[in-house]
Design an enzyme around this catalytic site. Sequence first.
Site, short mmCIF file in Angstrom:
data_model
loop_
_atom_site.label_atom_id
_atom_site.label_comp_id
_atom_site.label_asym_id
_atom_site.label_seq_id
_atom_site.Cartn_x
_atom_site.Cartn_y
_atom_site.Cartn_z
N ASP A 1 75.61 33.50 51.70
CA ASP A 1 75.71 32.55 52.80
C ASP A 1 74.55 31.56 52.66
O ASP A 1 73.39 31.96 52.68
CB ASP A 1 75.63 33.28 54.15
N ARG B 1 74.06 28.88 54.72
CA ARG B 1 73.88 28.10 55.94
C ARG B 1 72.46 28.25 56.51
O ARG B 1 71.78 29.25 56.28
CB ARG B 1 74.89 28.54 57.00
#
Length: 373
Positions: free
Chosen positions: A305, A307
């Site tokens: 991930d 983000r």
Amino acid sequence: MSNNNKDKTELKRLRAVDRAIADLRRGLSVVVKGDGEASLVLATEMAFDPELETLATRSGAEPVLALTAHRANVLHIQPTGDDTIRLVIEDWMDAPLMRALADAVHDLDQPFRGPFTRLKEGLPPTVSAAIKLAKLGRLLPSVLAAALPIDRVADVTTEHDLSIVTIDDILAFEDTAALQLTPVASARVPLQAAENSTFHAFRPKDGGIEHLAIVVGDPNRREPVLARLHSECFTGDLIGSLKCDCGEQLRGALKAIAEEGGGVLLYLAQEGRGIGLINKLRAYKLQEQGFDTIDANERLGFDADERVFRPAAEMLRLLGFKKIRLMTNNPEKVEGLERHGIAITERVSHKFPSNTHNELYLATKKKRSGHYL
């Protein structure tokens, strides 16, 4: 430093990174500068043989192929303890081959490649920073890099009109952009799920990527409001892809917020958990080959991930929300917002039934990412 001078400095830093990103995406080389060292770099997926030759000519050094440790592991290259692995470019390695080495989609077509010679010591920080720059540009996380003597940086950049960016500016870019977010437009937009909705657009002062906030009703800022962070998903939100539950989560969240009487949904420009639409499609191709969503991202060289949550925290603050009841199944969203000063008074479950196309996707989120599903 006055606030005005600080703003000018931050904008200058953002623009330097933005220009370098744009040049990498166009197949141009850029200079990444560190403390006493510099590298001339080119995004691997945008590299062709003429550009590779130019890289060597301009730098006066032999380029290397740099990959993330995730990607190198897939290619059975032994780790060095660094997050970036550099490979000697052998005579038999041309630009098409190196583009294929950076793109996991080709792995099963060409299962036997190598042997590769890795450089074990003295990783220049500029090379790792260059890979981060490629990620910021939503390119595959791999670069071709050649050492550039620090005393030649000014001449090379001036003569060839090259972008120059520092390690510090690259590493600070996401936080700097988030802290420079400014509301630039707002309008009432009645939605099927929530007729009383107002859209607010936020953009960094340098004109970077926009994020949206959808405020439903007129929520009381003094009380914790129902909120959701939603990463944009072109395939799920707009086209109705069955490979994920994003579209259901988006529309379900708006409906729940409207039924609650008000709240906020942040629509964040973080497609594919921050890797971008094209790389998400690459990951989908790997999923067709039998890899789960986390393995697919890591085979491409990304983290599971990519983000960041500071943009969301800054948007909430600018809208006047300091305490929220967060609709999420992802513990990292709770931790990420709290780390940036937003109080989460309650985690509100937000899940939907699976279908035959997204069963593995949801099972992977539960088993490997710790989602509450």
